[in-house]
Design a protein around this motif. Sequence first.
Motif, PDB file in Angstrom:
ATOM      1  N   ARG A  11      20.929   3.768  48.464  1.00 12.72           N
ATOM      2  CA  ARG A  11      20.441   2.483  47.951  1.00 12.72           C
ATOM      3  C   ARG A  11      19.488   2.827  46.801  1.00 12.72           C
ATOM      4  O   ARG A  11      18.447   3.445  47.026  1.00 12.72           O
ATOM      5  CB  ARG A  11      19.698   1.731  49.056  1.00 12.72           C
ATOM      6  CG  ARG A  11      20.598   1.456  50.273  1.00 12.72           C
ATOM      7  CD  ARG A  11      19.784   1.188  51.511  1.00 12.72           C
ATOM      8  NE  ARG A  11      19.160  -0.121  51.479  1.00 12.72           N
ATOM      9  CZ  ARG A  11      19.717  -1.226  51.982  1.00 12.72           C
ATOM     10  NH1 ARG A  11      20.907  -1.167  52.553  1.00 12.72           N
ATOM     11  NH2 ARG A  11      19.101  -2.364  51.914  1.00 12.72           N
ATOM     12  N   ILE A  12      19.891   2.440  45.629  1.00 10.49           N
ATOM     13  CA  ILE A  12      19.157   2.869  44.430  1.00 10.49           C
ATOM     14  C   ILE A  12      18.587   1.664  43.676  1.00 10.49           C
ATOM     15  O   ILE A  12      19.334   0.765  43.271  1.00 10.49           O
ATOM     16  CB  ILE A  12      20.085   3.687  43.496  1.00 10.49           C
ATOM     17  CG1 ILE A  12      20.627   4.914  44.254  1.00 10.49           C
ATOM     18  CG2 ILE A  12      19.346   4.102  42.218  1.00 10.49           C
ATOM     19  CD1 ILE A  12      21.608   5.744  43.460  1.00 10.49           C
ATOM     20  N   GLY A  13      17.295   1.657  43.499  1.00 14.96           N
ATOM     21  CA  GLY A  13      16.645   0.599  42.734  1.00 14.96           C
ATOM     22  C   GLY A  13      16.577   0.986  41.256  1.00 14.96           C
ATOM     23  O   GLY A  13      16.473   2.166  40.912  1.00 14.96           O
ATOM     24  N   VAL A  14      16.637  -0.037  40.412  1.00 18.14           N
ATOM     25  CA  VAL A  14      16.583   0.180  38.964  1.00 18.14           C
ATOM     26  C   VAL A  14      15.538  -0.791  38.426  1.00 18.14           C
ATOM     27  O   VAL A  14      15.685  -2.009  38.567  1.00 18.14           O
ATOM     28  CB  VAL A  14      17.964  -0.122  38.325  1.00 18.14           C
ATOM     29  CG1 VAL A  14      17.926   0.114  36.830  1.00 18.14           C
ATOM     30  CG2 VAL A  14      19.062   0.714  38.988  1.00 18.14           C
ATOM     31  N   PHE A  15      14.493  -0.241  37.848  1.00 20.00           N
ATOM     32  CA  PHE A  15      13.396  -1.092  37.379  1.00 20.00           C
ATOM     33  C   PHE A  15      13.078  -0.698  35.938  1.00 20.00           C
ATOM     34  O   PHE A  15      12.496   0.350  35.675  1.00 20.00           O
ATOM     35  CB  PHE A  15      12.188  -0.881  38.296  1.00 20.00           C
ATOM     36  CG  PHE A  15      11.007  -1.789  38.033  1.00 20.00           C
ATOM     37  CD1 PHE A  15      11.152  -3.013  37.398  1.00 20.00           C
ATOM     38  CD2 PHE A  15       9.731  -1.408  38.447  1.00 20.00           C
ATOM     39  CE1 PHE A  15      10.062  -3.846  37.166  1.00 20.00           C
ATOM     40  CE2 PHE A  15       8.622  -2.233  38.218  1.00 20.00           C
ATOM     41  CZ  PHE A  15       8.804  -3.447  37.578  1.00 20.00           C
ATOM     42  N   GLY A  16      13.513  -1.538  35.021  1.00 19.87           N
ATOM     43  CA  GLY A  16      13.296  -1.270  33.604  1.00 19.87           C
ATOM     44  C   GLY A  16      12.141  -2.084  33.055  1.00 19.87           C
ATOM     45  O   GLY A  16      11.792  -3.131  33.607  1.00 19.87           O
ATOM     46  N   GLY A  17      11.554  -1.612  31.993  1.00 22.43           N
ATOM     47  CA  GLY A  17      10.480  -2.365  31.357  1.00 22.43           C
ATOM     48  C   GLY A  17       9.884  -1.556  30.225  1.00 22.43           C
ATOM     49  O   GLY A  17      10.184  -0.365  30.072  1.00 22.43           O
ATOM     50  N   ALA A  18       9.056  -2.222  29.445  1.00 23.65           N
ATOM     51  CA  ALA A  18       8.385  -1.497  28.365  1.00 23.65           C
ATOM     52  C   ALA A  18       7.372  -0.510  28.961  1.00 23.65           C
ATOM     53  O   ALA A  18       7.137   0.565  28.427  1.00 23.65           O
ATOM     54  CB  ALA A  18       7.689  -2.482  27.437  1.00 23.65           C
TER      55      ALA A  18
END
Length: 203
Positions: A11-18
Amino acid sequence: MTVPAAASFRRIGVFGGAFDPPHLGHHALAVTAIAQLQLDALHIIPTGHAWHKSRTLSDASHRMAMAELAFADLPQVVVDGRELARPGPTYTVDTLLELQQENPGAQLYLLIGEDQAHALPGWSRWERLPALAIICVAARADSTGAKGQFDALKAQVPGLTVLNMPPVDTSATDIRHRATTDQSLVPLVFETVARYIDQHHLY
Ligand code: ATP
């Protein structure tokens, strides 16, 4: 028949942002998602060319370094610079496609704050996102707070999940403003990050 490795079913979370800078709101979202979604790994992905932000972001190397500091206590976190290496505008859909290829059989979870959730229909090829990842939204403190605020989005985005997280009243904008007006950053970022900002005269 080839049996896929157990690691494939992660189970892989992906959290993008500046992440300019990463703050306690980002950290709270990461902690909540790891616990509630039982994530095996969480990719923190600083954006490359942020097509939707009007200002110039701090240098990629600084944002990577600050993310390493801000999420250092979470063993599931991988600070992932893949979007920084991609030329031109970067799109989440491409990142999810890459991660899907790299992790066959894994369930991806795309983590976003409420402001981004409402902007989702403007993202490149956004209709493809629900097939690639379960989209998980965290409320922000400046939200309307109205019950059912996500109902319209839920109708548009199949599988949309709302994380159960008390809103954290912090934004990177606020922190940059504090830095330029010589106010303490420590209530809003970890001390290690505040020190990094100070040492590198970032804002
Ligand atoms: P800025 O103020 O510069 O726009 P930001 O604080 O929104 O920045 P980003 O790095 O742009 O931070 O956000 C990355 C992701 O984290 C986005 O999905 C955003 O919605 C989410 N996010 C940011 N702050 C919070 C917060 N306090 N609570 C929940 N989600 C947040």
